[in-house]
Write a protein that holds these residues in place. Sequence first.
Motif, short mmCIF file in Angstrom:
data_model
loop_
_atom_site.label_atom_id
_atom_site.label_comp_id
_atom_site.label_asym_id
_atom_site.label_seq_id
_atom_site.Cartn_x
_atom_site.Cartn_y
_atom_site.Cartn_z
N UNK A 94 36.47 23.75 11.86
CA UNK A 94 35.52 23.52 12.95
C UNK A 94 36.15 24.01 14.25
N UNK A 95 36.18 25.33 14.46
CA UNK A 95 36.86 25.85 15.64
C UNK A 95 36.12 25.52 16.94
N UNK A 96 36.89 25.10 17.93
CA UNK A 96 36.30 24.81 19.24
C UNK A 96 37.37 25.02 20.31
N UNK A 97 36.89 25.36 21.49
CA UNK A 97 37.81 25.52 22.62
C UNK A 97 37.08 25.20 23.91
N UNK A 98 37.87 25.06 24.98
CA UNK A 98 37.34 24.73 26.29
C UNK A 98 37.45 25.93 27.20
N UNK A 99 36.41 26.18 27.96
CA UNK A 99 36.45 27.24 28.97
C UNK A 99 36.77 26.57 30.29
N UNK A 100 37.87 26.97 30.89
CA UNK A 100 38.27 26.45 32.20
C UNK A 100 38.20 27.61 33.18
N UNK A 101 37.18 27.58 34.02
CA UNK A 101 36.97 28.66 34.97
C UNK A 101 37.18 28.18 36.39
N UNK A 102 37.82 28.99 37.18
CA UNK A 102 37.98 28.70 38.60
C UNK A 102 36.60 28.67 39.26
N UNK A 103 36.46 27.89 40.30
CA UNK A 103 35.18 27.79 40.99
C UNK A 103 34.70 29.11 41.56
N UNK A 104 35.63 30.02 41.85
CA UNK A 104 35.26 31.32 42.40
C UNK A 104 35.22 32.42 41.35
N UNK A 105 35.37 32.07 40.08
CA UNK A 105 35.31 33.07 39.02
C UNK A 105 33.88 33.59 38.87
N UNK A 106 33.77 34.81 38.41
CA UNK A 106 32.44 35.41 38.25
C UNK A 106 31.75 34.82 37.02
N UNK A 107 30.47 34.66 37.15
CA UNK A 107 29.66 34.09 36.06
C UNK A 107 29.70 35.00 34.83
N UNK A 108 29.78 36.30 35.04
CA UNK A 108 29.78 37.23 33.90
C UNK A 108 31.03 37.05 33.04
N UNK A 109 32.13 36.60 33.62
CA UNK A 109 33.34 36.35 32.82
C UNK A 109 33.15 35.15 31.89
N UNK A 110 32.48 34.13 32.40
CA UNK A 110 32.20 32.95 31.57
C UNK A 110 31.23 33.33 30.46
#
Length: 133
Positions: A94-110
């Motif tokens: 059951x693979x899972x991970x967390x995306x931790x994005x900086x507040x100023x990161x671009x939405x396209x990267x997420x």
Amino acid sequence: MELKRRNRVSAEFSMASMTDIIFLLLIFFMITSSAISQSAIEVKLPEASASDASAQDPAAVTISKDGKFFIKDKEIAPEDLENVLVNTFKDDKNPSFTIRADGDAKHKDVVFIMNIAEKHKYNIAIATVEETQ
């Protein structure tokens, strides 16, 4: 000889049960509407760094504000990210991970990481922090 009917059907019915049903529906809609408004709370994404991601969750992808991707304090090129994630989760049921994005990161990267997760059927979570007022 005229026969009288003893069993007459009454055209009236009790409204007491109808008011109970309406009252229960009113309570249900009041509860669900308050739950919907609570989920609309604005959140501010945390400023994440590679060291924060590895200390809290070994299965986390961190995006810095300049668009760099990190897994376990190691910078990963965007074109290699999918292969690294596939190799990381090749033995997980059951693979899972967390995306931790900086507040100023671009939405396209997420969205880029979310597309990889969707392609391989990985479960993801996006790290957020409730905005303080």
